[in-house]
Write a protein that holds these residues in place. Sequence first.
Motif, PDB file in Angstrom:
ATOM      1  N   LEU A   1      -2.731   4.121  10.803  1.00  0.00           N
ATOM      2  CA  LEU A   1      -3.452   3.574   9.726  1.00  0.00           C
ATOM      3  C   LEU A   1      -4.842   2.867  10.837  1.00  0.00           C
ATOM      4  O   LEU A   1      -4.751   2.655  12.061  1.00  0.00           O
TER       5      LEU A   1
ATOM      6  N   LEU B   1       2.255   8.397  11.340  1.00  0.00           N
ATOM      7  CA  LEU B   1       1.478   7.878  10.307  1.00  0.00           C
ATOM      8  C   LEU B   1       0.739   6.925  10.968  1.00  0.00           C
ATOM      9  O   LEU B   1       1.126   5.994  11.904  1.00  0.00           O
TER      10      LEU B   1
ATOM     11  N   THR C   1      -8.041   0.294   4.096  1.00  0.00           N
ATOM     12  CA  THR C   1      -7.267   0.787   5.313  1.00  0.00           C
ATOM     13  C   THR C   1      -7.342   2.267   5.089  1.00  0.00           C
ATOM     14  O   THR C   1      -6.964   2.719   4.082  1.00  0.00           O
ATOM     15  N   ASP C   2      -7.667   3.225   6.186  1.00  0.00           N
ATOM     16  CA  ASP C   2      -7.568   4.370   5.859  1.00  0.00           C
ATOM     17  C   ASP C   2      -6.578   4.873   6.719  1.00  0.00           C
ATOM     18  O   ASP C   2      -5.911   4.196   7.509  1.00  0.00           O
ATOM     19  N   PHE C   3      -5.870   6.182   6.658  1.00  0.00           N
ATOM     20  CA  PHE C   3      -4.600   6.670   7.100  1.00  0.00           C
ATOM     21  C   PHE C   3      -4.647   7.912   7.148  1.00  0.00           C
ATOM     22  O   PHE C   3      -5.347   8.852   6.633  1.00  0.00           O
ATOM     23  N   THR C   4      -4.096   8.530   8.373  1.00  0.00           N
ATOM     24  CA  THR C   4      -3.849   9.968   8.633  1.00  0.00           C
ATOM     25  C   THR C   4      -2.434  10.194   9.339  1.00  0.00           C
ATOM     26  O   THR C   4      -1.720   9.145   9.295  1.00  0.00           O
TER      27      THR C   4
ATOM     28  N   PRO D   1      -4.595  -2.611   2.055  1.00  0.00           N
ATOM     29  CA  PRO D   1      -4.533  -1.199   1.657  1.00  0.00           C
ATOM     30  C   PRO D   1      -5.810  -0.703   1.222  1.00  0.00           C
ATOM     31  O   PRO D   1      -6.083   0.403   1.373  1.00  0.00           O
TER      32      PRO D   1
ATOM     33  N   GLY E   1       0.832  -1.235  -0.029  1.00  0.00           N
ATOM     34  CA  GLY E   1      -0.114   0.053   0.046  1.00  0.00           C
ATOM     35  C   GLY E   1       0.950   1.363  -0.064  1.00  0.00           C
ATOM     36  O   GLY E   1       1.963   1.180   0.213  1.00  0.00           O
ATOM     37  N   SER E   2       0.144   2.192  -0.239  1.00  0.00           N
ATOM     38  CA  SER E   2       0.910   3.613  -0.574  1.00  0.00           C
ATOM     39  C   SER E   2       0.118   4.452   0.371  1.00  0.00           C
ATOM     40  O   SER E   2      -1.029   4.739   0.298  1.00  0.00           O
ATOM     41  N   TYR E   3       0.926   5.131   1.438  1.00  0.00           N
ATOM     42  CA  TYR E   3       0.495   6.081   2.357  1.00  0.00           C
ATOM     43  C   TYR E   3       1.004   7.223   2.357  1.00  0.00           C
ATOM     44  O   TYR E   3       2.135   7.536   1.829  1.00  0.00           O
ATOM     45  N   SER E   4       0.534   8.280   2.796  1.00  0.00           N
ATOM     46  CA  SER E   4       1.131   9.616   2.926  1.00  0.00           C
ATOM     47  C   SER E   4       0.254  10.531   3.738  1.00  0.00           C
ATOM     48  O   SER E   4      -0.930  10.350   4.176  1.00  0.00           O
TER      49      SER E   4
ATOM     50  N   THR F   1       5.530   3.575   1.496  1.00  0.00           N
ATOM     51  CA  THR F   1       5.050   2.538   0.750  1.00  0.00           C
ATOM     52  C   THR F   1       5.594   1.133   1.097  1.00  0.00           C
ATOM     53  O   THR F   1       6.683   0.972   1.441  1.00  0.00           O
TER      54      THR F   1
END
Length: 370
Positions: free
Chosen positions: A275, A273, A260-263, A257, A222-225, A237
């Motif tokens: 999740l 980060l 999956t939510d992210f903040t 991913p 997954g890619s997260y930012s 990533t």
Amino acid sequence: MVCFGVSPFPSSELVLLCLVLGAVSSFALELNLTDSGKATCLYAKWQMNFTIHYETTRKIYTIVTISDLGNATYSGSTCGDYQSGPKIAVQFGSSFSWTVNFTKEVSTYSIDSISFSYDTNDNTTFPDAKEKGIFTVYDPVAFRIPLNDIFRCNSISTLEKNDVIQHYWDVHIQAFAQNGTLSTKEFLCDEDKISTTVVSVVHTTMPSLTTTPIPKEKPEVGSYSVNNVNGTCLLATMGLQLNITQDKVASVININPNTTDFTGSCHSQTALLSLNSSNIKYLNFVFAVKNENRFYLKEVNVSMYFINGSVFSIANNNLSYWDAPLGSSYMCNKEQMVSVSGAFQINTFDLRVQPFNIIEGKYSTEPRSK
């Protein structure tokens, strides 16, 4: 009279759950309250941090981690009187206050309640907050300690209510000190009685995991930012596989991913980060700067729900993974393990992470590979 100090607390392997490793210091808060006769009535030394969730005007939930308490003051702390017991009152930053009240019975004294307040009008700490104002979380702890004993808890303790998670460790407290003298007899928290590891596990009854199949396939990458007012401030990533062991029974969960939510949040010395999904309340990765020129993964916190409604939570503030120079990204294509505790590990696949100095929303062209 209030006597107090904020002392640098260098990290070492002998200290449980230090906030920051290496040359970066955390801070131990220390307070010695004296009465009108200059006799000690209350002594406390402890470490703590806070994680706050809030909603922005863009309807995005973000997280702020408060761990720098170096500017703490203690206005309002008191020995108490015949009508009220002792109180510790701490102010830090421009928008935070924390209060602990104590009560006394015949043979015990109690940490009666803990309250924490924060002000979302502080745009520096809570940029773009949807709701403005002062918010307070109140926890009626009612934890009893034998009179004339000093309470000690090196293990991490967690209070979670509403949008705030509070972590405490290296706690030494004695209220109602007799004749101005601190006791040499310690009353330990349950975690210190059974464990000397750097990890505290907080859980309800674990469900049987014998029917949970162990995934044979690698987790999907997954890619997260994370973004702030200046744009993208953290990139990650990775494929994530969670390994949980309870009563010698192992369970493996692949993070999807797509569900999956992210903040997260970014500051000059730390980045977060976070999740979450239908069964993961939060999986937090906290990064820190050390020696002013490198970053590393210093903390992982997780809280998960199981089908029977039980909760499995672990926090470790004393990690040292994914070390790389500032301005670069850390990369590891092979499978790698982050050991959070004996009961919880994270396997990562095709990992690349850069929590600081993102330029134009892209990874550095010079990753630090492993």
